[in-house]
Write a protein that holds these residues in place. Structure first.
Motif, PDB file in Angstrom:
ATOM      1  N   PRO A 111       0.803  -1.235   0.000  1.00  0.00           N
ATOM      2  CA  PRO A 111       0.000   0.000   0.000  1.00  0.00           C
ATOM      3  C   PRO A 111       0.831   1.278   0.000  1.00  0.00           C
ATOM      4  O   PRO A 111       0.347   2.324  -0.401  1.00  0.00           O
ATOM      5  CB  PRO A 111      -0.829  -0.105   1.277  1.00  0.00           C
ATOM      6  N   ARG A 112       2.067   1.192   0.402  1.00  0.00           N
ATOM      7  CA  ARG A 112       2.926   2.383   0.387  1.00  0.00           C
ATOM      8  C   ARG A 112       3.226   2.833  -1.030  1.00  0.00           C
ATOM      9  O   ARG A 112       3.663   3.954  -1.244  1.00  0.00           O
ATOM     10  CB  ARG A 112       4.216   2.099   1.147  1.00  0.00           C
ATOM     11  N   ARG A 113       2.994   1.962  -1.999  1.00  0.00           N
ATOM     12  CA  ARG A 113       3.200   2.317  -3.407  1.00  0.00           C
ATOM     13  C   ARG A 113       1.909   2.811  -4.048  1.00  0.00           C
ATOM     14  O   ARG A 113       1.890   3.073  -5.238  1.00  0.00           O
ATOM     15  CB  ARG A 113       3.715   1.107  -4.164  1.00  0.00           C
ATOM     16  N   MET A 114       0.856   2.898  -3.263  1.00  0.00           N
ATOM     17  CA  MET A 114      -0.436   3.373  -3.764  1.00  0.00           C
ATOM     18  C   MET A 114      -0.617   4.832  -3.362  1.00  0.00           C
ATOM     19  O   MET A 114      -0.078   5.261  -2.336  1.00  0.00           O
ATOM     20  CB  MET A 114      -1.585   2.579  -3.127  1.00  0.00           C
ATOM     21  N   ARG A 151      -2.277   7.775  -1.467  1.00  0.00           N
ATOM     22  CA  ARG A 151      -2.925   7.758  -0.144  1.00  0.00           C
ATOM     23  C   ARG A 151      -4.446   7.682  -0.233  1.00  0.00           C
ATOM     24  O   ARG A 151      -5.080   7.039   0.587  1.00  0.00           O
ATOM     25  CB  ARG A 151      -2.530   8.988   0.658  1.00  0.00           C
ATOM     26  N   ALA A 152      -5.019   8.331  -1.208  1.00  0.00           N
ATOM     27  CA  ALA A 152      -6.478   8.366  -1.333  1.00  0.00           C
ATOM     28  C   ALA A 152      -7.059   6.982  -1.618  1.00  0.00           C
ATOM     29  O   ALA A 152      -8.208   6.717  -1.273  1.00  0.00           O
ATOM     30  CB  ALA A 152      -6.887   9.339  -2.432  1.00  0.00           C
ATOM     31  N   GLU A 153      -6.291   6.090  -2.236  1.00  0.00           N
ATOM     32  CA  GLU A 153      -6.782   4.753  -2.574  1.00  0.00           C
ATOM     33  C   GLU A 153      -6.632   3.754  -1.437  1.00  0.00           C
ATOM     34  O   GLU A 153      -7.260   2.697  -1.459  1.00  0.00           O
ATOM     35  CB  GLU A 153      -6.035   4.222  -3.800  1.00  0.00           C
ATOM     36  N   PRO A 168      -7.603   3.624   1.897  1.00  0.00           N
ATOM     37  CA  PRO A 168      -8.768   3.196   2.691  1.00  0.00           C
ATOM     38  C   PRO A 168      -9.699   2.266   1.916  1.00  0.00           C
ATOM     39  O   PRO A 168     -10.235   1.305   2.476  1.00  0.00           O
ATOM     40  CB  PRO A 168      -9.470   4.506   3.051  1.00  0.00           C
ATOM     41  N   ARG A 169      -9.854   2.540   0.638  1.00  0.00           N
ATOM     42  CA  ARG A 169     -10.704   1.678  -0.188  1.00  0.00           C
ATOM     43  C   ARG A 169     -10.104   0.278  -0.298  1.00  0.00           C
ATOM     44  O   ARG A 169     -10.813  -0.715  -0.254  1.00  0.00           O
ATOM     45  CB  ARG A 169     -10.864   2.307  -1.566  1.00  0.00           C
ATOM     46  N   ARG A 170      -8.793   0.195  -0.443  1.00  0.00           N
ATOM     47  CA  ARG A 170      -8.119  -1.102  -0.507  1.00  0.00           C
ATOM     48  C   ARG A 170      -8.300  -1.869   0.795  1.00  0.00           C
ATOM     49  O   ARG A 170      -8.597  -3.058   0.803  1.00  0.00           O
ATOM     50  CB  ARG A 170      -6.637  -0.905  -0.809  1.00  0.00           C
ATOM     51  N   ILE A 171      -8.140  -1.181   1.914  1.00  0.00           N
ATOM     52  CA  ILE A 171      -8.287  -1.834   3.213  1.00  0.00           C
ATOM     53  C   ILE A 171      -9.704  -2.375   3.376  1.00  0.00           C
ATOM     54  O   ILE A 171      -9.899  -3.502   3.833  1.00  0.00           O
ATOM     55  CB  ILE A 171      -7.907  -0.870   4.355  1.00  0.00           C
ATOM     56  N   ALA A 172     -10.691  -1.590   2.994  1.00  0.00           N
ATOM     57  CA  ALA A 172     -12.078  -2.038   3.086  1.00  0.00           C
ATOM     58  C   ALA A 172     -12.324  -3.245   2.185  1.00  0.00           C
ATOM     59  O   ALA A 172     -12.975  -4.214   2.598  1.00  0.00           O
ATOM     60  CB  ALA A 172     -13.021  -0.899   2.717  1.00  0.00           C
ATOM     61  N   ALA A 173     -11.807  -3.213   0.973  1.00  0.00           N
ATOM     62  CA  ALA A 173     -12.000  -4.330   0.046  1.00  0.00           C
ATOM     63  C   ALA A 173     -11.340  -5.601   0.564  1.00  0.00           C
ATOM     64  O   ALA A 173     -11.929  -6.686   0.501  1.00  0.00           O
ATOM     65  CB  ALA A 173     -11.446  -3.963  -1.328  1.00  0.00           C
ATOM     66  N   VAL A 174     -10.147  -5.478   1.105  1.00  0.00           N
ATOM     67  CA  VAL A 174      -9.452  -6.642   1.653  1.00  0.00           C
ATOM     68  C   VAL A 174     -10.202  -7.180   2.871  1.00  0.00           C
ATOM     69  O   VAL A 174     -10.347  -8.398   3.040  1.00  0.00           O
ATOM     70  CB  VAL A 174      -7.986  -6.302   1.991  1.00  0.00           C
TER      71      VAL A 174
END
Length: 119
Positions: free
Chosen positions: A22-25, A27-29, A31-37
């Motif tokens: 996620p450090r390569r994403m 910042r705005a994306e 929280p959405r990634r965390i929710a999806a995971v």
């Protein structure tokens, strides 16, 4: 050897990848990634509990008593949940790392061609 010792290396690798990627994403994306995971993990863990319990009940496979920690969810020992958890962490992390590498390599030729044009 217990199943836990077999699972630990996979979980460690998945956890490291899930922290680094996620450090390569942007910042705005994140929280959405965390929710999806989290949603994917919940669904996958419920499915694992249901289908592993059904397969164990049907006698398709079983576990020796001395090789597992003891606690179960349904009929499935808790160690059975390590691989789905590792997968749900590792697959998006690898995807993120691969896409970020692809984006960097796609930008590099443009930057190089831009420098040549300015010369």
């Amino acid at each position: 050897m217990t199943y836990l010792f077999i699972c630990v290396p996979f979980l460690v690798v998945a956890l490291i990848a899930a922290i680094v990627a996620p450090r390569r994403m942007p910042r705005a994306e994140r929280p959405r990634r965390i929710a999806a995971v989290a949603i994917a993990a919940a669904v996958l863990l419920v499915l694992t509990a249901v289908f592993d319990s059904l397969m164990i009940a049907a006698g398709l496979f079983g576990y020796a008593d001395g090789t597992r920690l003891g606690p179960t969810i349904g009929l499935a020992p808790i160690e059975d949940f390590a691989y789905p958890l590792a997968a749900v962490l590792l697959v998006p992390a690898v995807w993120t790392l691969a896409v970020s590498r692809e984006r960097r390599s796609a930008r590099a030729p443009r930057a190089a061609s831009g420098r040549k044009a300015a010369s």
